[in-house]
Design a protein around this motif. Structure first.
Motif, short mmCIF file in Angstrom:
data_model
loop_
_atom_site.label_atom_id
_atom_site.label_comp_id
_atom_site.label_asym_id
_atom_site.label_seq_id
_atom_site.Cartn_x
_atom_site.Cartn_y
_atom_site.Cartn_z
N ASP A 1 0.81 -1.41 0.07
CA ASP A 1 0.03 0.38 0.18
C ASP A 1 0.85 1.53 -0.32
OD1 ASP A 1 -2.84 -1.56 0.22
OD2 ASP A 1 -2.64 -1.25 2.38
N ALA A 2 1.91 1.02 0.62
CA ALA A 2 2.61 2.32 0.84
C ALA A 2 3.79 2.49 -0.06
CB ALA A 2 3.71 2.46 1.87
N ILE A 3 3.78 1.55 -0.98
CA ILE A 3 4.25 1.71 -2.65
C ILE A 3 3.17 2.42 -3.99
CG2 ILE A 3 5.38 0.49 -4.57
CD1 ILE A 3 5.95 -1.51 -2.63
N SER A 4 1.97 2.06 -3.59
CA SER A 4 0.92 2.23 -4.09
C SER A 4 0.54 4.09 -3.80
CB SER A 4 0.12 1.33 -4.32
OG SER A 4 -0.06 0.57 -4.79
N LYS A 5 1.05 4.27 -2.75
CA LYS A 5 0.42 5.16 -2.42
C LYS A 5 1.70 6.17 -2.44
CE LYS A 5 0.00 8.36 2.45
NZ LYS A 5 0.17 8.29 3.22
N PHE B 1 5.88 -11.69 -5.97
CA PHE B 1 5.35 -11.84 -7.27
C PHE B 1 4.96 -10.67 -8.05
CE2 PHE B 1 3.93 -16.11 -6.21
CZ PHE B 1 4.54 -16.94 -7.47
N TYR B 2 5.33 -9.32 -6.94
CA TYR B 2 5.21 -8.00 -7.28
C TYR B 2 5.55 -8.04 -7.83
CZ TYR B 2 3.90 -2.88 -6.31
OH TYR B 2 3.73 -1.33 -6.24
N SER B 3 6.54 -7.76 -8.06
CA SER B 3 7.67 -6.81 -9.18
C SER B 3 7.44 -7.57 -10.47
CB SER B 3 8.64 -6.53 -8.70
OG SER B 3 10.19 -8.23 -8.67
N SER B 4 7.68 -8.97 -10.50
CA SER B 4 7.15 -9.83 -11.44
C SER B 4 5.94 -8.37 -12.93
CB SER B 4 6.19 -11.21 -11.79
OG SER B 4 5.53 -11.26 -11.38
N HIS B 5 5.44 -8.21 -11.73
CA HIS B 5 3.78 -7.41 -12.82
C HIS B 5 4.44 -5.99 -13.07
CE1 HIS B 5 1.69 -10.78 -10.53
NE2 HIS B 5 0.44 -10.38 -11.72
N LEU B 6 5.30 -5.50 -12.32
CA LEU B 6 5.94 -4.15 -13.37
C LEU B 6 6.88 -4.44 -14.89
CD1 LEU B 6 7.73 -3.09 -10.35
CD2 LEU B 6 5.11 -2.53 -10.43
N HIS B 7 5.78 -3.03 -15.47
CA HIS B 7 6.65 -3.22 -16.88
C HIS B 7 6.06 -1.74 -17.29
CE1 HIS B 7 5.90 -7.67 -17.03
NE2 HIS B 7 3.74 -7.63 -16.97
N PHE B 8 7.40 -1.14 -17.81
CA PHE B 8 7.47 -0.03 -17.53
C PHE B 8 7.79 0.42 -18.66
CE2 PHE B 8 9.33 -0.84 -13.34
CZ PHE B 8 7.98 -0.45 -12.70
N ILE B 9 7.40 0.95 -19.36
CA ILE B 9 7.98 1.83 -20.83
C ILE B 9 9.32 2.97 -20.46
CG2 ILE B 9 6.05 0.86 -21.64
CD1 ILE B 9 4.86 3.97 -21.78
N ALA C 1 0.53 -3.80 -10.52
CA ALA C 1 1.71 -4.35 -9.76
C ALA C 1 0.97 -5.40 -7.99
CB ALA C 1 3.08 -4.45 -9.10
N LYS C 2 0.38 -4.22 -7.72
CA LYS C 2 -0.25 -4.64 -6.16
C LYS C 2 -1.87 -5.34 -7.41
CE LYS C 2 -3.32 -2.15 -3.15
NZ LYS C 2 -3.45 -1.09 -2.00
N ILE C 3 -1.86 -5.30 -8.05
CA ILE C 3 -3.43 -6.31 -8.44
C ILE C 3 -2.24 -7.77 -8.18
CG2 ILE C 3 -5.08 -7.22 -10.22
CD1 ILE C 3 -5.50 -4.15 -10.74
#
Length: 114
Positions: A20-24, A76-84, A101-103
């Motif tokens: 939550d802190a990361i998303s915030k 699994f969190y960081s594996s859902h990060l796909h930056f451009i 990634a939170k999802i």
């Protein structure tokens, strides 16, 4: 914000609060008026999460992560990060990746794990 604590007694609440802190933070970055500063903050947040991911994947932490459900789900969190491309034009897109990634993290959690 401190990096994730890797220990057998890490609770779901600790990891949930961390995510939550990361998303915030990502949402605060998007609202910044100084786009140069926002981009620097976003890069720092990306690197922060990469450090968490690296630490979770270290061989010495394998047993703890694999036997601690909250850390396993967070892995699994960081594996859902796909930056451009990291530029001022893409700040919003890249910041939204932290919510995406939170999802993914939420999907890895067993039902009722809070």
């Amino acid at each position: 914000m401190e990096n994730i604590r890797i220990a057998k007694d890490v609770t779901w609440k600790e990891v949930n609060d961390h995510v939550d802190a990361i998303s915030k933070k990502a949402n605060e970055i998007v609202k910044m008026s100084n786009k140069r500063e926002a981009l620097a903050e976003l890069r720092a947040l990306r690197d922060f999460v990469r450090k968490d991911s690296h630490d979770l994947q270290l061989v010495r932490n394998h047993d703890i992560v694999s036997k601690t459900p909250a850390l396993w789900a967070y892995s699994f969190y960081s594996s859902h990060l796909h930056f451009i491309e990291f530029n001022q034009k893409n700040i919003s897109w890249n910041a939204d990746e932290f919510d995406q990634a939170k999802i993914g993290y939420e999907m890895a959690k067993p039902e009722g794990a809070d």
